[in-house]
Design an enzyme around this catalytic site. Structure first.
Site: not given
Length: 488
Positions: A78, A153, A177
């Site tokens: 990420k 996210s 998330s």
């Protein structure tokens, strides 16, 4: 013959150790997968030369007899983790083109374990969002239905795994998330106990909540990755716990006969869609077939978790993001008058609307005259929420329920109503506020054939118990093996 990208992390690692496939071959295959599915928007940055160099080094270690469990396995990170070999943007124009001089601890530990980095994955800007529509570099599309959001996210991470663009990925979980996008994309993800994984090199959103974790197809894969990620980091992260690293795979395969699964009445109350409720009920029935016992419990302050989180997290964000002012690093406005004008134009140009919204909320609740009324009261209720969990764990071993009230919604559906996104986090926020480990596992399908995730929450440091419960469920079901059409 099973395609290379349909192998789990554990299966691929075995083939690498047995030299049935090389790390370079695996890396080339997944790089090609990423190129062929650019329309999903999962990747923000790749560098074939870097990836193949890492893969070559892994092959040399394998040839020398190294049998590390993750050696040669390709993964992606990420873009909230800084990396020295790839740009680190946090999905924001504020950090466009930024390259870190060091790797985040999570990235470094996985590299030491022998993983090969495929690239950096899209995410909501500074990890603020539940839909991955807040990235400055474009939306990420759910591979099960490209007209729907993947969750956020860590949406890019979830999509990369679900679409078989990477065997596994790292994510971060502040208020859900990891768990929510894992649920929406039909994969497995786990957030460990707060402090188990170092936050060093994670671009901060809310420091008392942010936690790193793995996202993969199976609980076994997550156990392998979590074993490499976790461990003390006292010299770099003051919130890192002095809890030794452990091999979570050793917990897998144990009996769950008599396991008490607590189901909070608040998690299946009005507001949960019928399709999600049906999938969760079926999963709980499957656990009962495996010998577990369903126990009715209550988490009475569940609804309060939303206002508490959206006071505490923005407050911490307003402090953490104050460093992005155009002075030392990041974006700086090209034209400005005085210093204050530079601050204002820099932040207006480079921060997206959701980030601006949360900074303003956070600044407000920390301001003179409102700190006691809002922030302090929220911290008190946060402690009460944590106490509710401890009371519940006197009656059960694991808590289960839906990850979100609905399946993934359509892109743009909540565009004019940010509160709708916030409300979607109601079942993941309580565990985050309490700092508890939690995970999502695929448990069925709902409206429009979209995946539904079952959330499992454990007491502090009970990641092994969670992973084993998830593993036993996955041994008895095949939801984690199914994949979206169009990503063959």
């Amino acid at each position: 013959m099973t395609l290379l990208h349909d192998l789990t992390v554990a299966q691929l690692a075995t083939k690498l150790r047995q030299k049935e496939v090389s790390a370079v071959e695996a890396a080339r295959h997944f790089l090609g997968r990423g190129r062929s599915h650019r329309e999903l928007g999962a990747y923000l940055a790749t560098d074939e030369d870097v990836t193949l160099a890492q893969a070559g080094a892994a092959d040399r270690r394998i040839a020398a007899g190294d049998t590390a469990p993750l050696l040669g396995v390709p993964i992606a990170h990420k873009d909230i983790f800084v990396t020295k070999d790839f740009p680190s943007t946090a999905g924001s124009k504020m950090l466009e083109g930024y390259r870190s001089p060091f790797d985040a601890t999570v990235v470094r530990r996985l590299a030491e374990a022998g993983t090969v980095t495929l690239g950096k994955l899209n995410c909501d800007e500074f990890a603020m969002g539940s839909s991955n529509e807040n990235s400055a570099y474009g939306v990420v599309k759910n591979p099960w239905d490209r007209a729907r959001i993947p969750g956020g996210s860590s949406g890019g991470s979830a999509v990369a795994v679900a679409a078989r663009l990477a065997p596994a990925a790292t994510g971060t979980d502040t208020g859900g998330s990891i768990r929510q996008p894992a649920s929406f994309c039909g994969i497995t993800g786990i957030k460990p106990t707060y402090g188990r994984a170092s936050r060093y090199g994670m671009i901060a959103y809310a420091s008392s909540l942010d936690q790193a974790g793995p996202m993969a197809r199976t609980a076994e894969d997550c156990a392998l990755l979590l074993s490499a990620i976790c461990g003390p980091d006292p010299d770099r992260d003051s919130t890192s716990l002095d809890v030794p690293a452990e091999d979570f795979t050793r917990a897998l395969g144990g009996s769950i006969e008599g396991l008490r699964i607590g189901v909070p009445k608040e998690f299946l109350a009005e507001g949960v869609s019928a399709d999600v409720r049906a999938a969760v009920d079926a999963a709980l029935a499957q656990y009962e077939k495996l010998g577990a016992k369903r126990v009715a419990i209550s988490l009475p302050r569940t609804e309060l978790s939303i206002p508490v989180y959206y006071i505490i997290a923005p407050a911490e964000a307003s402090s953490n993001l104050s460093r992005f002012d155009g002075v030392k690093f990041g974006h700086r406005a090209k034209q400005y008058g005085d210093l204050l004008d530079m601050y204002r134009k820099t932040r207006t140009e480079a921060f997206g609307l959701e980030v601006q919204r949360r900074i303003m909320i956070g600044t407000y609740v920390l301001s003179h005259g409102y700190y006691d009324a809002y922030y302090l009261q929220a911290q008190k209720i946060r402690r009460m929420i944590a106490d509710d969990f401890q009371q519940a764990f006197t009656q059960c071993d694991v808590i289960a329920g839906p990850v979100a009230p609905t399946v993934a919604w359509k892109l743009g559906e909540h565009g004019d109503d940010p509160l709708a996104d916030y409300l979607a986090d109601i079942f993941t926020l309580p565990g985050s506020l309490a700092g508890l480990p939690g995970m999502s596992i695929p448990c069925g399908f709902g409206h429009a054939g979209m995946p539904v995730g079952l959330q499992l929450i454990g007491n502090y440091f009970q990641e092994g118990r969670l992973l084993n419960a998830a593993h036993r469920f996955q041994q008895a079901t095949d939801f984690h093996l199914r994949k979206p059409e169009g990503v063959l």
